[in-house]
Write an enzyme that holds these catalytic residues in place. Structure first.
Site, PDB file in Angstrom:
ATOM      1  N   HIS A   1     -17.455 -10.605   6.052  1.00 46.37           N
ATOM      2  CA  HIS A   1     -16.167 -10.013   6.378  1.00 46.37           C
ATOM      3  C   HIS A   1     -15.333 -10.632   7.389  1.00 46.37           C
ATOM      4  O   HIS A   1     -16.000 -11.000   8.550  1.00 46.37           O
ATOM      5  CB  HIS A   1     -16.239  -8.704   6.740  1.00 46.37           C
ATOM      6  CG  HIS A   1     -15.129  -7.658   6.853  1.00 46.37           C
ATOM      7  ND1 HIS A   1     -14.621  -6.792   7.989  1.00 46.37           N
ATOM      8  CD2 HIS A   1     -14.136  -7.751   6.105  1.00 46.37           C
ATOM      9  CE1 HIS A   1     -13.632  -6.420   7.749  1.00 46.37           C
ATOM     10  NE2 HIS A   1     -13.118  -6.722   6.701  1.00 46.37           N
ATOM     11  N   HIS A   2     -14.000 -11.119   7.220  1.00 47.36           N
ATOM     12  CA  HIS A   2     -13.265 -11.680   8.132  1.00 47.36           C
ATOM     13  C   HIS A   2     -12.051 -10.850   8.245  1.00 47.36           C
ATOM     14  O   HIS A   2     -11.153 -10.985   7.398  1.00 47.36           O
ATOM     15  CB  HIS A   2     -12.835 -13.100   7.746  1.00 47.36           C
ATOM     16  CG  HIS A   2     -14.145 -14.158   7.704  1.00 47.36           C
ATOM     17  ND1 HIS A   2     -14.053 -15.241   6.899  1.00 47.36           N
ATOM     18  CD2 HIS A   2     -15.113 -14.122   8.445  1.00 47.36           C
ATOM     19  CE1 HIS A   2     -15.162 -15.941   7.186  1.00 47.36           C
ATOM     20  NE2 HIS A   2     -15.792 -15.241   8.060  1.00 47.36           N
ATOM     21  N   GLU A   3     -11.748  -9.927   9.112  1.00 49.17           N
ATOM     22  CA  GLU A   3     -10.601  -9.306   9.476  1.00 49.17           C
ATOM     23  C   GLU A   3     -10.029 -10.039  10.472  1.00 49.17           C
ATOM     24  O   GLU A   3     -10.510 -10.369  11.606  1.00 49.17           O
ATOM     25  CB  GLU A   3     -10.921  -7.770  10.008  1.00 49.17           C
ATOM     26  CG  GLU A   3      -9.861  -6.882  10.554  1.00 49.17           C
ATOM     27  CD  GLU A   3      -8.557  -6.902   9.381  1.00 49.17           C
ATOM     28  OE1 GLU A   3      -8.854  -6.040   8.428  1.00 49.17           O
ATOM     29  OE2 GLU A   3      -7.639  -7.370   9.514  1.00 49.17           O
TER      30      GLU A   3
ATOM     31  N   GLU B   1      -7.182  -6.769  -2.878  1.00 51.10           N
ATOM     32  CA  GLU B   1      -6.564  -5.261  -2.802  1.00 51.10           C
ATOM     33  C   GLU B   1      -5.319  -5.397  -3.235  1.00 51.10           C
ATOM     34  O   GLU B   1      -4.866  -5.419  -4.362  1.00 51.10           O
ATOM     35  CB  GLU B   1      -6.798  -4.863  -1.115  1.00 51.10           C
ATOM     36  CG  GLU B   1      -6.550  -3.321  -1.194  1.00 51.10           C
ATOM     37  CD  GLU B   1      -6.569  -2.940   0.402  1.00 51.10           C
ATOM     38  OE1 GLU B   1      -6.925  -1.675   0.779  1.00 51.10           O
ATOM     39  OE2 GLU B   1      -5.997  -3.562   1.271  1.00 51.10           O
TER      40      GLU B   1
ATOM     41  N   PRO C   1       4.245  -6.563 -10.023  1.00 52.37           N
ATOM     42  CA  PRO C   1       4.656  -6.106 -10.994  1.00 52.37           C
ATOM     43  C   PRO C   1       5.325  -4.591 -10.916  1.00 52.37           C
ATOM     44  O   PRO C   1       4.887  -3.782 -10.300  1.00 52.37           O
ATOM     45  CB  PRO C   1       3.401  -5.885 -11.983  1.00 52.37           C
ATOM     46  CG  PRO C   1       2.196  -6.414 -11.459  1.00 52.37           C
ATOM     47  CD  PRO C   1       2.688  -6.591  -9.895  1.00 52.37           C
TER      48      PRO C   1
ATOM     49  N   GLU D   1      -9.609   3.783   0.312  1.00 52.14           N
ATOM     50  CA  GLU D   1      -9.623   3.872   1.535  1.00 52.14           C
ATOM     51  C   GLU D   1      -8.625   5.287   1.932  1.00 52.14           C
ATOM     52  O   GLU D   1      -8.868   5.960   3.005  1.00 52.14           O
ATOM     53  CB  GLU D   1      -9.582   2.558   2.459  1.00 52.14           C
ATOM     54  CG  GLU D   1      -7.963   2.142   2.150  1.00 52.14           C
ATOM     55  CD  GLU D   1      -7.759   0.650   2.957  1.00 52.14           C
ATOM     56  OE1 GLU D   1      -8.735   0.240   3.607  1.00 52.14           O
ATOM     57  OE2 GLU D   1      -6.656   0.339   2.904  1.00 52.14           O
TER      58      GLU D   1
ATOM     59  N   HIS E   1      -8.066  -8.738   1.353  1.00 54.18           N
ATOM     60  CA  HIS E   1      -7.262  -7.311   1.327  1.00 54.18           C
ATOM     61  C   HIS E   1      -6.187  -7.820   2.190  1.00 54.18           C
ATOM     62  O   HIS E   1      -6.147  -8.689   3.044  1.00 54.18           O
ATOM     63  CB  HIS E   1      -8.322  -6.629   2.283  1.00 54.18           C
ATOM     64  CG  HIS E   1      -9.180  -5.528   1.322  1.00 54.18           C
ATOM     65  ND1 HIS E   1      -9.323  -4.286   1.391  1.00 54.18           N
ATOM     66  CD2 HIS E   1     -10.233  -6.095   0.445  1.00 54.18           C
ATOM     67  CE1 HIS E   1     -10.137  -3.902   0.533  1.00 54.18           C
ATOM     68  NE2 HIS E   1     -10.735  -5.149  -0.230  1.00 54.18           N
ATOM     69  N   GLU E   2      -5.229  -6.890   2.203  1.00 58.35           N
ATOM     70  CA  GLU E   2      -3.860  -6.940   2.853  1.00 58.35           C
ATOM     71  C   GLU E   2      -3.314  -8.298   2.479  1.00 58.35           C
ATOM     72  O   GLU E   2      -3.070  -9.082   3.104  1.00 58.35           O
ATOM     73  CB  GLU E   2      -3.809  -6.750   4.315  1.00 58.35           C
ATOM     74  CG  GLU E   2      -4.002  -5.370   4.794  1.00 58.35           C
ATOM     75  CD  GLU E   2      -5.640  -5.028   4.685  1.00 58.35           C
ATOM     76  OE1 GLU E   2      -6.266  -5.917   4.951  1.00 58.35           O
ATOM     77  OE2 GLU E   2      -6.061  -4.029   4.275  1.00 58.35           O
TER      78      GLU E   2
ATOM     79  N   GLU F   1       0.775  -1.349  -0.021  1.00 56.27           N
ATOM     80  CA  GLU F   1      -0.084  -0.021  -0.071  1.00 56.27           C
ATOM     81  C   GLU F   1       0.741   1.188   0.031  1.00 56.27           C
ATOM     82  O   GLU F   1       0.825   2.007   0.895  1.00 56.27           O
ATOM     83  CB  GLU F   1      -0.950   0.042   1.108  1.00 56.27           C
ATOM     84  CG  GLU F   1      -2.011  -1.257   0.988  1.00 56.27           C
ATOM     85  CD  GLU F   1      -2.991  -1.383   1.842  1.00 56.27           C
ATOM     86  OE1 GLU F   1      -3.335  -0.346   2.617  1.00 56.27           O
ATOM     87  OE2 GLU F   1      -3.299  -2.553   2.151  1.00 56.27           O
TER      88      GLU F   1
HETATM   89  C1  NOJ Z   1      -8.343  -2.752   5.731  1.00 56.28           C
HETATM   90  C2  NOJ Z   1      -9.171  -2.879   4.576  1.00 56.28           C
HETATM   91  O1  NOJ Z   1      -8.311  -2.635   3.303  1.00 56.28           O
HETATM   92  C3  NOJ Z   1     -10.610  -2.169   4.622  1.00 56.28           C
HETATM   93  O2  NOJ Z   1     -11.244  -2.284   3.436  1.00 56.28           O
HETATM   94  C4  NOJ Z   1     -11.213  -2.735   5.906  1.00 56.28           C
HETATM   95  O3  NOJ Z   1     -12.268  -1.740   6.079  1.00 56.28           O
HETATM   96  C5  NOJ Z   1     -10.426  -2.434   6.851  1.00 56.28           C
HETATM   97  N1  NOJ Z   1      -8.951  -3.124   6.874  1.00 56.28           N
HETATM   98  C6  NOJ Z   1     -10.943  -3.310   8.316  1.00 56.28           C
HETATM   99  O4  NOJ Z   1     -10.955  -4.687   8.047  1.00 56.28           O
HETATM  100 CA    CA Z   2      -5.974  -2.048   3.048  1.00 60.49          CA
END
Ligand code: NOJ
Ligand code: CA
Length: 698
Positions: A384-386, A483, A199, A489, A464-465, A182
């Site tokens: 969503h799984h953070e 992502e 890339p 964001e 994401h990440e 990022e």
């Molecule tokens: C980073 C993610 O890119 C974002 O989309 C998300 O809202 C937050 N983490 C929380 O999970």
């Molecule tokens: Ca992110």
């Protein structure tokens, strides 16, 4: 068939060794060549001096200077000295395969393949080396067969070099830095590059456009490109926490090292090399995944209207979700993402990896009620799984987590791995904690475990990440998006925001790897200037903003491909501009064909895409901080037909700083022999829908 046979024979004759006259009589000094089917790209390989080396040219112009190849191990001798090519085979293939969803329905895989057997003399050990040459670039990989002393290996170095014109312009983001992928793009000479993620894209002084990346990253560590001195670029693999770079049992193959090569920047965008170097789908049926658009309980948290946890104004309530579902149904969107529905978010959630539950809801979120409402109105919950980087905590719960979602009709799950690079937490069976890289071998394996498990529940993954994309969507078509770059964001929390040229970098770098969940569609371009909801929540710094015009935000639905496109802003901001919103409602997320028409890296792009489910075409263009005129023939339209062009363009005064909302929405009838011209404002854009008039008047 006959033509194919001839091309194979011709190539076989062209293959005869010993291009190097001096070494013609020395069996240990041989040069082999393989060309692209159109003969424009040429790869030469040699074992001169006991080293395996390669070089590449396009149309007689140098692309890769003589560069070393090989592998080194902790317990075995490397494939790095006393090497000789002892056998070779050349073949060619020409087939067309279909993407279940994507930028193009049909993809042609036309290449010539050179297989070399390379032997080290003392001790005797051998490996195979494969090069595929396509018209849009090359890929090569190593294969280490099972052999005495090589049952299992720990790779300590991949010595693959990509020696390039040191004065070439390079567009790159740093590798192995805390923020993973990022970062804003650097534009420097190759000589000034640091270690970069792939890339990494370059324009050589001879005009050739090149992008270095990899395909099919499976059970291996991600490759970054390390700049040493002058033209010397070298593969640098993400390290493992338990030592070494990669641990493998033989036989194994490495990912393909890819070099996309084109005469211009659109040529890179039009390349299918990465997908062609991945294996066909392993999944019998992916018909349950439907490309589409989604809204979400998401931007609210990023702009500080609401919180993920219960320590402020909780965003993910049953009522708020039902309201969102109704808005989605009204405008024909397919899903509603809900973040912060599960326990564990309170406080600094990015440090909460150990405490997230993936099945326990907050008290004010009733998942059954919400999904029942979704069923009624025809909208699905997006899960969503953070993990906040605790991978083991996630894997321990993953079966129950996917089961809960499947029971509630969830067909797409967004995963998240917010943790600094090198800080993903893994706890092994004996309780030892290790911290891995997002592109390290262990995490590469984790992602595929998640994708395979998700498929069993008919769930698609948007990570994401993540680890970077290497085209694995071909093999695992439920890995639909990710992502892996700076997305929208950052414009909420800036400072700095992504800036006017970021997407002009993305489309020629990150986007060459595959779909991105960029989350376009900002209609309030100054969210930090809204009055705060409460004093305590405040707002982000006022300099956080979307540095695009409104028309440019629309253009991103066409220029930045993903089979799931977020419509990221608050419903109230869309309600305020129904005319511009119409484009987002119309634009599809699945394409029959895509053609980049013109562009320059970091400057602008004009791209045309045909809808997969109708005769509609879409064209979009965007520019960086410079206003510019773009023109393009619309000869992709069906000859003889009339099309209604619905145009969403920058107004005469549009400018991302002073007049970002200056948009003109107008209609025109066009035919395929016309050329259209548009003036884009600073950081502006244009988005057009072409509908066949006969269809439009029905
Ligand atoms: C980073 C993610 O890119 C974002 O989309 C998300 O809202 C937050 N983490 C929380 O999970
Ligand atoms: Ca992110």
């Amino acid at each position: 068939m006959i033509a194919r046979l001839f091309s194979t024979l011709f190539l076989a004759i062209g293959l005869i060794a010993c291009v190097n006259a001096d070494s013609a009589n020395d069996p240990t000094n041989k040069t082999y060549e393989v060309s692209s089917p159109d003969g424009v790209i040429k790869v030469a390989l040699s074992d001169e001096g006991g080293e395996l080396r390669y070089s590449v040219s396009r149309d007689g112009l140098e692309v890769i200077q003589s560069s070393l190849l090989g592998l080194r191990f902790s317990k075995q001798h490397g494939f790095d000295a006393q090497m000789s090519i002892v056998d070779s085979q050349l073949s060619s293939a020409d087939s067309t395969w279909e993407q279940p969803w994507g930028e193009n329905r049909q993809v042609r895989d036309h290449h010539n393949l050179l297989r070399l057997v390379v032997r080290r003399a003392k001790p005797e050990q051998s490996m195979n080396f494969y090069v595929k040459a396509f018209d849009d670039g090359i890929g090569f990989r190593y294969e280490v067969p099972k052999q005495a002393g090589f049952e299992s290996v720990e790779i300590t170095e991949e010595i693959t070099e990509f020696n390039m014109d040191q004065d070439a312009r390079a567009w790159w983001i740093p590798a192995r830095k805390w923020n993973r992928y990022e970062y804003l793009y650097n534009t420097t000479s190759v000589d000034e590059m640091e270690m970069a993620h792939t890339p990494v894209t370059m324009k050589l002084t001879n005009g050739t456009h090149v992008s270095l990346h990899e395909a099919a990253l499976v059970n291996y560590s991600g490759m970054s490109i390390e700049h040493r001195r002058g033209p010397n670029l070298v593969a640098n693999l993400a390290p493992r926490a338990d030592g070494g770079l990669v641990k493998l049992e033989t036989p194994f193959v490495t990912p393909w090292r890819t070099i996309q090569i084109a005469k211009d920047a659109p040529g890179l965008v039009n390349s299918n090399l990465i997908l062609n170097l991945n294996e066909p789908s392993k999944m019998d049926d992916i018909s349950w995944f439907k490309p589409g658009k989604y809204i979400g309980i998401w931007w609210q948290q990023h702009i500080k209207d609401r919180t993920w946890g219960n320590d402020g104004i909780h965003a993910a309530t049953t009522e708020a979700t039902i309201e969102m579902m109704d808005f989605a149904a009204e405008h024909d969107f397919d899903g509603v993402l809900v973040e912060g529905w599960n326990t564990g978010w309170d406080g600094d959630w990015y440090n909460n990896g150990d405490v997230f539950s993936f099945t326990e809801t907050y008290d004010d979120f009733d998942i059954e009620k919400v999904s029942a409402h979704g069923r009624k109105v025809g909208v699905r919950l997006i899960g969503h799984h953070e993990t906040s980087g605790n991978v083991t905590n996630y894997e321990n719960q993953i079966d129950d987590a996917f089961k809960l979602y499947e029971e509630n009709d969830v067909a797409i799950v967004k995963t998240g791995y917010v943790a600094d690079a090198g800080k993903l937490k893994y706890i092994d069976e004996s309780g030892v904690t290790r911290f891995e890289y997002h592109d390290g071998q262990e995490n590469v394996k984790h992602h595929l475990r998640v994708v395979e498990k998700a498929a069993k529940h008919k769930i698609a993954i948007n990570a994401h990440e993540p680890v970077k994309d290497t085209g694995l969507r071909r093999t695992y078509p439920n890995w639909v998006s990710r992502e892996g770059a700076r997305g929208q964001e950052f414009n909420a929390w800036g400072v700095p925001p992504n800036g006017p040229n970021h997407v002009s970098h993305l489309v020629y770098t990150r986007m060459l790897s595959g779909p991105m969940d960029y989350t376009a569609g900002a209609f309030d371009l100054r969210p930090s200037e809204r009055p705060p909801i409460t004093e305590a929540m405040g707002r982000h710094d006022k300099r956080s903003r979307i540095e695009h015009t409104l028309a440019k935000e629309l253009s991103l639905y066409v220029t930045i491909y993903s089979p799931i496109q977020m419509v990221m802003d608050l419903p109230e901001n869309y309600r305020a501009r129904p005319d511009a919103f119409q484009f987002i409602k119309d634009v599809p997320a699945d394409w029959d064909k895509s053609i980049a028409l013109s562009g320059e890296i970091g400057e602008y792009l004009v791209i045309a895409r045909k809808d997969r489910n109708s005769d509609d075409w879409y064209v979009a263009a965007h520019t960086n901080e410079h206003a510019r005129k773009v023109d393009f023939p619309v000869n992709f339209l069906q000859e003889g037909d009339k099309y209604l062009a619905q145009i969403y363009r920058d107004g005469d005064n549009a400018d991302f700083e002073s007049k970002p909302y200056d948009i003109v929405i107008e209609e025109k009838v066009v035919t395929s022999d016309q050329t259209l011209t548009f003036d884009l404002g600073r950081s502006g854009g244009v988005a057009i829908r072409f509908t066949k008039q006969s269809a439009a008047s029905n």
